[in-house]
Motif scaffolding. Structure first.
Motif, PDB file in Angstrom:
ATOM      1  N   ARG A   1      -7.382  -2.233 -12.667  1.00 57.35           N
ATOM      2  CA  ARG A   1      -8.159  -1.617 -11.519  1.00 57.35           C
ATOM      3  C   ARG A   1      -9.322  -2.553 -11.166  1.00 57.35           C
ATOM      4  O   ARG A   1     -10.285  -2.697 -11.807  1.00 57.35           O
ATOM      5  CB  ARG A   1      -8.911  -0.199 -11.838  1.00 57.35           C
TER       6      ARG A   1
ATOM      7  N   LEU B   1      -1.912  -2.245  -3.834  1.00 57.67           N
ATOM      8  CA  LEU B   1      -1.260  -2.962  -4.911  1.00 57.67           C
ATOM      9  C   LEU B   1      -1.068  -4.253  -4.941  1.00 57.67           C
ATOM     10  O   LEU B   1      -0.271  -4.437  -3.714  1.00 57.67           O
ATOM     11  CB  LEU B   1      -0.038  -1.841  -5.614  1.00 57.67           C
TER      12      LEU B   1
ATOM     13  N   ILE C   1      -3.381   3.655  -1.806  1.00 54.71           N
ATOM     14  CA  ILE C   1      -3.579   2.814  -3.041  1.00 54.71           C
ATOM     15  C   ILE C   1      -3.119   1.588  -2.603  1.00 54.71           C
ATOM     16  O   ILE C   1      -2.001   1.301  -2.024  1.00 54.71           O
ATOM     17  CB  ILE C   1      -3.057   3.347  -4.459  1.00 54.71           C
TER      18      ILE C   1
ATOM     19  N   SER D   1       0.760  -1.224  -0.015  1.00 53.26           N
ATOM     20  CA  SER D   1      -0.083   0.027  -0.024  1.00 53.26           C
ATOM     21  C   SER D   1       0.908   1.290   0.051  1.00 53.26           C
ATOM     22  O   SER D   1       2.090   1.087   0.528  1.00 53.26           O
ATOM     23  CB  SER D   1      -1.080   0.028   1.197  1.00 53.26           C
TER      24      SER D   1
ATOM     25  N   ALA E   1      -4.532  -2.956  -8.752  1.00 52.88           N
ATOM     26  CA  ALA E   1      -4.669  -1.828  -7.866  1.00 52.88           C
ATOM     27  C   ALA E   1      -6.007  -1.484  -7.459  1.00 52.88           C
ATOM     28  O   ALA E   1      -6.912  -1.346  -8.363  1.00 52.88           O
ATOM     29  CB  ALA E   1      -3.836  -0.665  -8.367  1.00 52.88           C
TER      30      ALA E   1
ATOM     31  N   SER F   1      -1.169  -8.165 -11.837  1.00 57.61           N
ATOM     32  CA  SER F   1      -1.113  -7.099 -10.952  1.00 57.61           C
ATOM     33  C   SER F   1      -2.412  -6.089 -11.144  1.00 57.61           C
ATOM     34  O   SER F   1      -2.925  -5.993 -12.056  1.00 57.61           O
ATOM     35  CB  SER F   1       0.008  -6.225 -10.979  1.00 57.61           C
TER      36      SER F   1
ATOM     37  N   LEU G   1      -4.819   6.324 -10.032  1.00 58.14           N
ATOM     38  CA  LEU G   1      -5.340   5.132 -10.533  1.00 58.14           C
ATOM     39  C   LEU G   1      -5.899   4.874 -11.799  1.00 58.14           C
ATOM     40  O   LEU G   1      -5.731   4.084 -12.622  1.00 58.14           O
ATOM     41  CB  LEU G   1      -6.386   4.635  -9.200  1.00 58.14           C
TER      42      LEU G   1
END
Length: 425
Positions: A367, A406, A404, A345, A378, A376, A359
């Motif tokens: 996302r 991640l 955020i 984070s 986020a 990956s 983002l």
């Protein structure tokens, strides 16, 4: 299989060469999608449904495909622990959290309470705060600084039923001294329940450090392909508890499976169990690779001026680094090498709007509210995973609007860092 190494257990599970001979020689566990079992006669039916003889009967209660997954998870989570372990799987991580905690809160008298780390997943917060506290008047005693065992100690009284912690926590990545916390719990005759979803058994197995019950959202790194939603509860036999229930104490997950879960009905589908078994076979290798990628990205984020702070237990700058180094180690690594998982984070300079802009500009990183995947992803927790708990709840859990979360996957870290850089610019 208890005598085999971690990767061998993950690859083979409980399905043996001998068993394959009765399954047409299949090298893979059979997928049993039938919802019900045929019985030889009325005596067999009666004995099976009264649990007097081994059977599976009905998938809401049990199923052979679920059995393969449960036994594999029991062996992996119990790896290195010298006692007996058992497991049961559920339809989701949240159903696992509910089933692992609900039995301790039955027939609550005035003052019944439990103690939980405030820095937990948003769904956990809502279950505890809304369903248990507001709807059933059960006192939830939140711990804001879980690393300070004196805070836990001061919250315990004669009506406390259990201690609950995430290790590491989602999304704050805080860590706790498991051995110290379990010793405190047992001193007061209480069970310690640990959500170890982020670490997985490849990095940390809380039963070895004194925990009584471990929870996983199998939908995360354990099921890295993203093909199934599922949860798991793994417990050691003869857990510590004040409850006067010998069956629950002796085999907690067996008790859950045959009694409360039968009535609540949070059964996992056999197809999901089959997908998850295939993901588990490469668990250690995947977690190793994702952890290395994540440490690289975390270090890079620390160097970017528009990033205010980075939360990752693998960074020496993090408050919990020393504790994480003690507990989070890649299983069966010849040099006892530390790995710290796939979750980071970080906070973005410029506030909530700058965080949204960052983002929105990601072009490689997805996302999504998921984590632990090959790809990956986020998300901004304050507007997603922790939105429902409100500003007061987010403040309690230290989740600002510019945070955020991640989750790093299997991509090359250079590509991930390039995407983060262009988004942050």
């Amino acid at each position: 299989m208890r005598k085999k190494r971690f990767d061998t257990i993950a690859a083979h599970g409980m399905y043996s060469l001998e068993e394959a001979s009765s399954n047409y020689g299949s090298t893979m566990e059979p997928l049993v999608i039938s919802p019900a079992q045929h019985f030889e006669n009325s005596d067999h039916l009666e004995a099976a449904l009264s649990y007097a003889t081994p059977a599976w009967g009905y998938t809401r209660i049990h199923n052979p495909s679920l059995h393969y997954l449960e036994e594999t998870l029991s062996l992996l989570e119990g790896y290195g622990y010298h006692g007996e372990t058992n497991a049961t799987v559920t339809s989701s991580g949240m159903s696992a959290i509910f089933m692992a905690t609900q039995p301790f809160l039955e027939n609550p008298v005035s003052g019944v309470n439990f103690i939980a780390d405030a820095k937990c997943y948003g769904g956990t917060f809502m279950l505890f705060n809304e369903r248990y506290h507001k709807e059933r008047n059960i006192d939830v005693r939140w711990i804001e600084d879980s690393s300070d065992l004196s805070h836990w100690e001061r919250s315990i009284d004669e009506h406390t039923r259990f201690l609950y912690v995430e290790m590491p926590s989602n999304p704050s990545l805080t860590v706790v001294d498991l051995e110290g916390l379990s010793a405190l719990a047992h001193h007061h005759n209480l069970p310690l329940i640990v959500d170890a979803t982020i670490a997985t058994p490849a990095l940390m197995r809380p039963l070895r450090h004194g925990a009584d019950i471990v929870i996983h959202s199998l939908s995360k790194a354990i099921g890295g392909s993203g093909s199934a939603i599922a949860g798991a509860i793994i417990a050691k036999n003869h857990i510590t508890t004040k409850l006067d229930n010998d069956d629950l104490k002796a085999n907690f997950t067996g008790y859950l499976k045959l009694w409360p879960m039968r009535d609540h009905g949070p059964a996992l589908s056999p197809m999901s169990a089959h997908f998850l078994l295939n993901d588990i076979r490469t668990l250690r290798t995947r977690v190793d690779a994702m952890s290395k990628n994540t440490l690289t990205v975390a270090k890079h984020l620390e160097s970017i001026p528009s990033v205010e702070s980075v939360y990752y237990p693998g960074l020496p700058s993090n408050a919990g680094h020393t504790t994480a180094k003690r507990y989070m180690q890649l299983v069966d690594h010849p040099e006892q090498s530390n790995r710290y998982g796939h979750l980071i984070s970080f906070t973005v300079a410029g506030g909530a709007q700058a965080t949204r802009d960052t983002l929105d500009r990601l072009s490689l990183i997805w996302r999504a509210t998921d984590l632990g995947r090959h790809k990956s992803v986020a998300v901004i927790p304050s507007i997603s995973t922790h939105q429902q708990q409100g500003e007061t709840g987010r403040s309690l859990a230290s989740i600002p609007a510019n945070l955020i979360r991640l989750s790093i996957g299997m991509e090359h870290p250079d590509d991930l860092m390039a995407d983060l850089e262009q988004a942050l610019q």
